[in-house]
Each structure stands twice: as structure tokens, then as C-alpha cells.
Design a protein around this motif. Structure first.
Motif, PDB file in Angstrom:
ATOM      1  N   THR A  55       0.745  -1.211  -0.118  1.00 37.44           N
ATOM      2  CA  THR A  55      -0.190  -0.001  -0.113  1.00 37.44           C
ATOM      3  C   THR A  55       0.867   1.381   0.161  1.00 37.44           C
ATOM      4  OG1 THR A  55      -1.686  -1.075   1.202  1.00 37.44           O
ATOM      5  CG2 THR A  55      -1.843   1.351   1.138  1.00 37.44           C
TER       6      THR A  55
ATOM      7  N   TYR B 261       2.562   1.474  -3.520  1.00 39.02           N
ATOM      8  CA  TYR B 261       1.519   2.070  -4.361  1.00 39.02           C
ATOM      9  C   TYR B 261       1.185   3.649  -4.210  1.00 39.02           C
ATOM     10  CZ  TYR B 261      -2.612   2.104  -7.483  1.00 39.02           C
ATOM     11  OH  TYR B 261      -3.433   2.603  -8.359  1.00 39.02           O
ATOM     12  N   LEU B 262       0.956   4.073  -3.089  1.00 35.04           N
ATOM     13  CA  LEU B 262       0.414   5.124  -3.111  1.00 35.04           C
ATOM     14  C   LEU B 262       1.616   6.275  -3.166  1.00 35.04           C
ATOM     15  CD1 LEU B 262      -1.854   4.854   0.125  1.00 35.04           C
ATOM     16  CD2 LEU B 262      -2.480   5.361  -2.069  1.00 35.04           C
ATOM     17  N   THR B 263       2.947   5.795  -2.906  1.00 33.59           N
ATOM     18  CA  THR B 263       3.906   6.802  -3.115  1.00 33.59           C
ATOM     19  C   THR B 263       4.164   6.986  -4.600  1.00 33.59           C
ATOM     20  OG1 THR B 263       5.455   4.955  -2.701  1.00 33.59           O
ATOM     21  CG2 THR B 263       4.942   6.582  -0.923  1.00 33.59           C
TER      22      THR B 263
ATOM     23  N   HIS C 150       1.631   6.948  -6.946  1.00 31.97           N
ATOM     24  CA  HIS C 150       0.567   7.398  -7.392  1.00 31.97           C
ATOM     25  C   HIS C 150      -0.006   8.608  -6.522  1.00 31.97           C
ATOM     26  CE1 HIS C 150       0.517   4.632 -10.427  1.00 31.97           C
ATOM     27  NE2 HIS C 150       0.060   3.651  -9.758  1.00 31.97           N
TER      28      HIS C 150
ATOM     29  N   LEU D 106      -3.836  10.046  -5.999  1.00 30.67           N
ATOM     30  CA  LEU D 106      -4.631   9.546  -5.038  1.00 30.67           C
ATOM     31  C   LEU D 106      -4.784  10.185  -3.650  1.00 30.67           C
ATOM     32  CD1 LEU D 106      -4.157   5.787  -6.136  1.00 30.67           C
ATOM     33  CD2 LEU D 106      -5.671   7.374  -6.823  1.00 30.67           C
ATOM     34  N   LEU D 107      -3.598  10.902  -3.365  1.00 30.97           N
ATOM     35  CA  LEU D 107      -3.448  11.456  -2.110  1.00 30.97           C
ATOM     36  C   LEU D 107      -3.696  12.890  -1.988  1.00 30.97           C
ATOM     37  CD1 LEU D 107      -0.113   9.535  -0.990  1.00 30.97           C
ATOM     38  CD2 LEU D 107      -2.347   9.074  -0.287  1.00 30.97           C
TER      39      LEU D 107
ATOM     40  N   ALA E 103      -0.249   8.320   4.504  1.00 27.01           N
ATOM     41  CA  ALA E 103      -0.229   6.960   3.424  1.00 27.01           C
ATOM     42  C   ALA E 103       0.439   5.819   3.636  1.00 27.01           C
ATOM     43  CB  ALA E 103       0.072   7.678   1.933  1.00 27.01           C
TER      44      ALA E 103
ATOM     45  N   SER F 175      -1.615   3.739   6.359  1.00 26.52           N
ATOM     46  CA  SER F 175      -3.113   3.617   6.144  1.00 26.52           C
ATOM     47  C   SER F 175      -3.671   2.432   6.145  1.00 26.52           C
ATOM     48  CB  SER F 175      -3.507   4.411   5.001  1.00 26.52           C
ATOM     49  OG  SER F 175      -2.834   3.535   3.681  1.00 26.52           O
TER      50      SER F 175
END
Length: 175
Positions: A32, A35-37, A39, A42-43, A51, A54
Motif C-alpha cells: 500500500t 503504491y500510494l507513493t 501515485h 490519489l493522495l 499514506a 493507512s
């Protein structure tokens, strides 16, 4: 000094379910976070450090009751049902038995969360104190409630059923 704490703590880590849970939380947290770093869109409007943690917060807040019920639902009533509590009561007080079993279970969950936060923090290169403390407080509450259920219920199967039921109902009510 605390033989019941040590016994409960080590027995919790000997379970295959516990090892799978630690791996599950760790793998989902790392994936997670990565992936969030990758993209950041998305944040939008979300605190960046949260993130990374999370997925840990999500799983503990929404599935914490289920995790604790699955691994340590019968801490007290298992001893009563197998009658091994009689050996402990002759050596120490009932209050001390309950407190040490609670501390053993709580230390297991604290160690599990510390491992997960440590791995995510190594990945993110910073420690997330507020997220860590928040999740520890939730685990403290869930573990306390689990010990309470195990103390008032006579059968481990009933404690497991009630733990699963509450693990589904409590997050729904919380929403």
C-alpha cells in the motif's frame, strides 16, 4: 518475574495464525505504501505520512476485533475449561493471573504492530508516532474487551462466536 506473561507471549507467537497475520499486515502495508507513493494523485488532500500507515490503521480499526478474537479469544476460559487454572490459583491470586494473561496478550499485539510499523518506517525513512500510538490505544481497548469476554463466558466456542459477531458489528456501528 512474570511467568504467565512470558508464557502467554511466547505461546501467541508459536501459532501459525499469528505468523500469517504478521506477514499479512506487513505485506499489505508495504504494498500500500509503495503504491500510494508512486501515485500521489490519489493522495490529494490527504496527509502524506498517513499514506504509509493507512493499511495498518485500516486493518486494525476495521478488523482488529476479528484479529484479536481469532488469535486470543480463549485466554482465560481455556484455562478454566481444561482445568489448568487450578494449578495457577494455588501459586498466585486470580487478579494476578488475569492481569498477566492480559499483559501477555497485549505485549504480543504491541510486538506485532511494532514489527509492522518498523518495517513501514524503514521503507518511508521516518517513524509515525501518532499513528503508532493511535493503533496501540485501539489494540489496548480490543484486548481489554477480549479479556473481559473470556472472563465472563464459560465456553471458548461462545467467546469465539461473540468475538466474530462483535468484530463484524462494531466497525459497522463505528461508521
Amino acid at each position: 518475574m512474570f511467568p504467565i506473561v512470558k508464557q502467554e507471549f511466547t505461546n501467541s507467537f508459536k501459532s501459525v495464525k499469528a505468523i500469517l497475520l504478521i506477514l499479512f499486515l506487513t505485506i499489505t502495508s508495504v504494498f500500500t505504501a509503495s503504491y500510494l507513493t508512486r501515485h500521489p494523485e490519489l493522495l490529494a488532500g490527504v496527509n502524506q505520512p498517513s499514506a504509509y500507515t493507512s493499511s495498518i490503521k485500516f486493518f486494525i480499526l476495521f478488523f482488529g476485533f476479528l484479529f484479536v478474537a481469532a488469535l486470543s479469544h480463549d485466554i482465560i476460559n481455556r484455562e478454566i475449561e481444561t482445568r489448568t487454572i487450578r494449578l495457577l490459583v494455588t501459586k498466585t491470586s486470580r487478579l494476578r493471573i488475569v492481569l498477566e494473561k492480559f499483559l501477555g496478550s497485549l505485549l504480543f499485539w504491541c510486538a506485532t504492530l511494532t514489527i509492522n510499523f518498523l518495517i513501514v518506517s524503514l521503507y518511508a525513512q521516518q517513524w509515525f508516532w501518532m499513528d503508532y500510538l493511535t493503533v496501540l490505544i485501539v489494540i489496548l481497548y480490543i484486548t481489554s474487551f477480549n479479556i473481559f469476554l473470556s472472563t465472563i463466558m464459560a465456553k471458548p466456542s461462545l467467546t469465539m462466536f461473540l468475538g466474530i459477531f462483535l468484530g463484524i458489528v462494531v466497525p459497522i456501528i463505528g461508521l
